[in-house]
Design an enzyme around this catalytic site. Structure first.
Site, PDB file in Angstrom:
ATOM      1  N   ASP A 229      -4.731  -0.881   2.488  1.00  0.00           N
ATOM      2  CA  ASP A 229      -3.417  -0.484   2.005  1.00  0.00           C
ATOM      3  C   ASP A 229      -2.525  -0.396   3.249  1.00  0.00           C
ATOM      4  OD1 ASP A 229      -1.239   0.261   0.567  1.00  0.00           O
ATOM      5  OD2 ASP A 229      -2.215   1.898  -0.493  1.00  0.00           O
TER       6      ASP A 229
HETATM    7  C1  BGC Z   1       1.030   1.170  -1.635  1.00  0.00           C
HETATM    8  C2  BGC Z   1       0.460  -0.131  -2.166  1.00  0.00           C
HETATM    9  C3  BGC Z   1       1.415  -1.258  -1.884  1.00  0.00           C
HETATM   10  C4  BGC Z   1       1.677  -1.312  -0.390  1.00  0.00           C
HETATM   11  C5  BGC Z   1       2.632  -2.422   0.035  1.00  0.00           C
HETATM   12  C6  BGC Z   1       1.459   1.069  -0.183  1.00  0.00           C
HETATM   13  O1  BGC Z   1       2.163   2.201   0.201  1.00  0.00           O
HETATM   14  O2  BGC Z   1       0.076   2.203  -1.771  1.00  0.00           O
HETATM   15  O3  BGC Z   1       0.187  -0.038  -3.526  1.00  0.00           O
HETATM   16  O4  BGC Z   1       0.908  -2.454  -2.367  1.00  0.00           O
HETATM   17  O5  BGC Z   1       2.246  -0.074   0.032  1.00  0.00           O
HETATM   18  O6  BGC Z   1       3.917  -2.133  -0.387  1.00  0.00           O
END
Ligand code: BGC
Length: 807
Positions: A229
């Site tokens: 993530d």
């Molecule tokens: C989120 C993800 C997301 C990623 C990219 C993170 O903060 O938890 O679900 O895909 O950011 O935006």
């Protein structure tokens, strides 16, 4: 290895350079060897491709795309084929925007109704969530690109999501929190998995050998890519060893150096890097084939909008229909009240935010709806306090009407990524409006817009309740068509609505406040708990009404599955969602009273009968045995329930199943709460007996200096005066921003500063700060101001110098 020849042509440095992003959204490329970069974009209910300023918090605008209903909405359709179709539309738009990996679907379990991101997830049931997600994935990937199922795993609270340590017993992990992912991997065949931010039993999920290697790769046979993530990497080498191919976003090469060093020092074999790279290259090459020929760079905006409406129509849930107040009678005088009728609430906040191509609005649509509409009043301010003037005007209008349509809901700031809700209430000023309206006109239909369960002490004051959830850019039209009866509602809840928040099974164990969160309720989440402990709820899992009625009859069960008849006994066509639940009659191994093991959605004309078969599968009777460390089947008689909801069982039968003869894994005497299902107050000793190990200390150790993985919030007890002052300043600005009504900015502070681990300063700033500079910051935090400051300056100069030398 598929790309052995190519990999052999690379230097160690080149290979390592692929292990983290080139920038915020793209992977590394290499012209010399014909390797292009790959674009990853959110997800999950529309494409959020940022052309310019990049962020993972949904702040900067993205290229317009269709905003489909969110996962919590589509979940109510219980329609896997519809999910697959949504996936195909998403995939088509992703291709048009040249996105290789779409960051969705998200399938974390709704462990607690207050999790701020529930609107992005499907269900409180893993089978249901897994099946829907597999549909999405098949659809997205049918367009030649990759889906990315997330967040793997046990990421069930938003606050402290980057540091919290989830303590959960192995059986619950497998049966509740991983089964959905297992289905997404095996049936959806996802090509990408996103690891979560949190730890699982003391180890970051992204470095967790048990999770990423033993379960994901070895047991499930997953051969795709694991991406972190955003900013979720902790120890790059440990992650590489666990099989994490890609760290996002870029760290300007800093963590690639960690990999190179580990290989040069002999700590990691170069083959490990090669294998990871091989899988990453496969993802890059297979998801770019679609862009090599001539591909569609545009999509039919109108047709996609229309489809978004159809999806919403299938997902809306009719929760109450007293005196058959719905569908609206022709010629009835209708008053529309509530801010949401003018300015729809149709999606959640955070990284999933979509810039919609169009946006339907109830007030505009009412003009052409054929409804005898006599006027609109705002009634309340979305972010404001009670306004007597607005209430008075609304009541004056309501007096003139036969029926009041009251548009209520949660605002955008309440349901957001990075934060959990503080209660289950609908804002007080909306309830006060409802109270006042009820006094002047009892014929009230509430149209609710929110992405997660709310409590409804006010339910007796409304005759109709249509829950649109977060129904996407065309949701307003879909709701109107349900109100008028052009569409017969068929959605059913994929989560329980408890009467009170304190009834929820994880009430005492949510959220984890400092180091860890203990899942003491074990597998008893959602209806698994309410049914077993016999706790009354407002609306059960699987519940939803229709404008027609259905009869169930003639159940027949054999070893392969269950067959029964459904008849439409009303006078309009409709769709019914029949649900298969299974309950073991043995008391040797504790289990919930019943668990969902299948479902079917059937369309029926008035008077029509259809025979429905739901097949058993490998998940119907299995349980995870912690002694044999594998899935087993207990020899027992099992009750087969066919229900219109989890609480409305229409047909029952029993089947005897042969078991696998595994030893009983538990001692009943040690686990009385789990054997009774009354898990609201499990003591430490009993939880430890279930876990099979000691529960780690859940509170911060104030005697230790703060380190990389401690959070900014911990500055409150730091040795350094400066850190304590900074903490107070952050707290004050949060309080002040809330006071002046800037709740969204206040939330941002909590999410991106307060709960952020220190390491995030280096991992999330795209190379502005590196880890050696962070060491200096930590010296300051821990009370060595001057030494720390000098260190920061020295390391920054070093970093800039070395970058200059490279360029
Ligand atoms: C989120 C993800 C997301 C990623 C990219 C993170 O903060 O938890 O679900 O895909 O950011 O935006």
């Amino acid at each position: 290895m598929k790309y052995k020849d190519l990999i052999e042509k690379m230097t160690l440095e080149e290979k390592a350079s692929f292990m983290s992003g080139k920038d915020f959204w793209q992977t590394q490329d290499m012209e010399r060897l014909g390797i292009n970069s790959m674009f990853l974009a959110d997800g999950p209910h529309g494409i959020r491709k940022q052309a310019e300023a990049a962020d993972h918090l949904g702040l900067n605008e993205s290229i317009p795309a269709t905003c489909f209903p969110t996962a919590s909405t589509v979940a109510n359709s219980w329609d896997v084929e519809l999910g697959e179709k949504v996936g195909r539309y998403l995939g088509e738009e992703a291709v048009a925007q040249k996105v290789n990996v779409l960051l969705g679907p998200g399938i974390n379990m709704k462990r607690n109704p207050l999790c701020g991101r529930n609107f992005e997830y499907f269900s409180e049931d893993p089978y249901h969530a897994g099946k829907l997600a597999a549909g999405y994935i098949r659809g997205i990937q049918s367009r030649g690109i990759s889906a990315c199922v997330k967040h793997f795993a046990v990421n069930n609270q938003e606050e402290r999501r980057m540091s919290i340590d989830t303590i959960v017993d192995e059986r619950t992990l497998r049966e509740i929190y991983l089964t959905g992912f297992e289905i997404a991997v095996k049936e959806g065949k996802t090509k990408t998995v996103m690891s979560s931010y949190n730890k699982l039993d003391g180890v970051y999920t992204n470095e967790n050998q048990h999770l990423l290697r033993e379960i994901l790769r070895d047991e499930w046979g997953y051969n795709g890519v694991v991406v972190t993530d955003w900013g979720g990497n902790n120890d790059r080498v440990a992650a590489l060893l666990a099989g994490n191919e890609l760290e996002m976003p870029t760290t300007a090469g800093e963590t690639n150096q960690d990999i190179i060093k580990a290989i040069k020092d002999g700590k990691v074999k170069e083959e490990v890097l090669d294998e990871n790279l091989d899988r990453l290259l496969d993802l890059i090459f297979t998801t770019e084939e679609v862009f090599q020929g001539s591909y569609k760079k545009e999509f039919d905006i109108k047709a996609h909008h229309q489809f978004a409406q159809q999806v919403a129509e299938e997902s809306i849930v009719l929760l109450k229909n007293e005196d058959n107040i719905l569908p609206l009678k022709k010629d009835a005088k209708i008053a529309t009240i509530g801010d949401f009728a003018k300015d729809p609430r149709y999606q959640g906040a955070g990284s999933s935010i979509v810039n919609p191509t169009e946006l339907d609005n109830t007030l505009e649509l009412l003009k052409a709806s054929g409804i005898h509409h006599i006027g609109y009043e705002q009634g309340f301010e979305r972010y404001g306090k009670k306004s007597q003037t607005k209430i008075d005007s609304a009541c004056a209008l309501a007096k003139e009407a036969d029926v009041v349509l009251l548009y209520m809901g949660l605002d955008e700031v309440t349901e957001a990524e990075g934060l959990d809700r503080s209660n289950m209430k609908v804002p007080e000023n909306q309830v006060e409006l409802l109270d006042a309206l009820h006094k002047v006109n009892p014929n009230i239909i509430v149209v609710l817009s929110c992405g997660s369960a709310v409590k409804m002490p006010w339910i007796d004051k409304v005759k109709g309740l249509v829950h649109g959830y977060l129904s996407g850019q065309a949701g307003a039209k879909a709701v109107l068509r349900v109100l008028t009866g052009e569409v017969n509602p068929s959605g059913k809840l994929a989560e329980t609505y408890p009467l009170h928040y304190k009834d929820t099974p994880s009430y005492r164990y949510f959220p984890g406040k400092e180091v860890s969160v203990e899942y003491r309720e074990s597998m008893f989440i959602g209806y698994r708990y309410y049914d077993t402990a016999k706790v009354d709820v407002l609306y059960p899992f699987g519940y939803g009404l229709s404008y027609t009625t259905f009869d169930y009859s003639d159940i027949q069960v054999n070893k392969d599955g269950v067959t029964f008849n459904i008849t439409n006994t009303g006078d309009v066509s409709g769709m019914e969602i029949a649900q298969l639940y299974v309950g073991s009659q043995s008391e040797q191994i504790f289990r919930p009273a019943k668990e969902l093991k299948g479902f079917a959605k059937i369309s029926l004309n008035p008077g029509e009968t259809k025979s429905v078969t739901i097949a058993f599968d490998d998940k119907t009777f299995r349980y995870f045995n912690v002694k044999t460390n594998q899935w087993e089947v207990e020899e027992a008689d099992y009750q087969i329930f066919i229900g219109a909801s989890s609480a409305d069982i229409r047909l029952t039968d029993t089947v005897s199943i042969e078991g696998t003869n595994a030893p009983i894994p538990y001692s009943k005497e040690q686990l009385p709460s789990y054997y009774s299902g009354k898990i609201k107050n499990v003591g430490k000793q009993e939880f430890e007996a279930l876990l099979g190990r000691e529960v780690p200390v859940a509170t911060w150790d104030h005697s230790k200096p703060l380190g990389y993985n401690d959070t900014i919030a911990q500055c409150q007890y730091a040795k350094g005066l400066f850190a304590r002052f900074a903490f107070q300043a952050i707290k004050f600005s949060h309080w002040f921003l809330k006071k002046i009504g800037k709740r969204d900015t206040a939330n941002l502070i909590m999410m991106s500063v307060y709960h952020m681990p220190f390491r995030g300063m280096a991992r999330m700033t795209g190379g502005i700060m590196n880890m050696p500079m962070l060491d200096g910051v930590l010296m300051i935090v821990n009370g060595h101001f001057l030494k720390g400051l000098k260190h920061v300056v020295k390391e920054r100069n070093k970093m800039l110098k070395s970058r200059k030398a490279i360029n």
